[in-house]
Design an enzyme around this catalytic site. Structure first.
Site, PDB file in Angstrom:
ATOM      1  N   ASP A  32      11.921  10.251 -40.347  1.00  0.00           N
ATOM      2  CA  ASP A  32      12.413  11.626 -40.422  1.00  0.00           C
ATOM      3  C   ASP A  32      11.488  12.518 -39.577  1.00  0.00           C
ATOM      4  O   ASP A  32      10.610  12.011 -38.868  1.00  0.00           O
ATOM      5  CB  ASP A  32      12.509  12.094 -41.874  1.00  0.00           C
ATOM      6  CG  ASP A  32      11.180  12.051 -42.621  1.00  0.00           C
ATOM      7  OD1 ASP A  32      10.105  12.022 -41.969  1.00  0.00           O
ATOM      8  OD2 ASP A  32      11.204  12.040 -43.864  1.00  0.00           O
ATOM      9  N   GLN A  33      11.643  13.822 -39.670  1.00  0.00           N
ATOM     10  CA  GLN A  33      10.845  14.744 -38.854  1.00  0.00           C
ATOM     11  C   GLN A  33       9.356  14.670 -39.158  1.00  0.00           C
ATOM     12  O   GLN A  33       8.532  15.052 -38.334  1.00  0.00           O
ATOM     13  CB  GLN A  33      11.332  16.180 -39.035  1.00  0.00           C
ATOM     14  CG  GLN A  33      12.643  16.456 -38.344  1.00  0.00           C
ATOM     15  CD  GLN A  33      13.056  17.899 -38.472  1.00  0.00           C
ATOM     16  OE1 GLN A  33      12.922  18.499 -39.520  1.00  0.00           O
ATOM     17  NE2 GLN A  33      13.557  18.454 -37.382  1.00  0.00           N
TER      18      GLN A  33
END
Length: 136
Positions: free
Chosen positions: A15-16
């Site tokens: 994810d980020q």
């Protein structure tokens, strides 16, 4: 005996924050069991050509830690039980020997018409090669 394989986490799995997305662990379980069965002589492509499929009927994950981008992971899988129509496979994901995720999937055997089918004797024999030593 557990089958083991290594895998380096690509950015696409995260994810980020650079943490592996939780649902990817089920994909990791799939990678691990696919290679385990292939090494035992039972590739998915061969099964499918024979008209058999092993869809997931149950999945469970317990998360104890997180993997991150560029981590080198170890996937471990072992067959916990095999019956006439299903296979239960236990899997783990580790980093530097530390358990991050453990779980299992149960696969049911179906034929080309998606009807429950018995595993062939050859399929059962290959599965038995992948069972925990205490069960062999």
């Amino acid at each position: 005996m557990y089958h083991e394989m290594s895998y380096r986490v690509p950015y696409a799995d995260t994810d980020q924050m650079g943490v592996v997305y939780y649902a990817n662990y089920l994909e990791y379980f799939e990678r691990s069991r696919t290679e385990m069965l292939r090494e035992a002589g039972l590739s998915y492509s061969t099964m499918e050509k024979m008209g058999y499929f092993l869809p997931v009927s149950e999945a469970y994950c317990k998360y104890s830690g997180s993997a991150h981008y560029d981590d080198l992971l170890t996937f471990r899988s072992v067959i916990e039980e095999v019956s006439r129509v299903k296979v239960k496979i236990r899997s783990e994901v580790l980093r530097d020997g530390k358990l991050l995720v453990a779980g299992f999937v149960t696969l049911g055997c179906v034929n080309a018409d998606f009807k429950i089918s018995r595993l062939t004797p050859e399929m059962i024999e290959c599965c038995k090669k992948c069972m925990a030593e205490e069960e062999n």
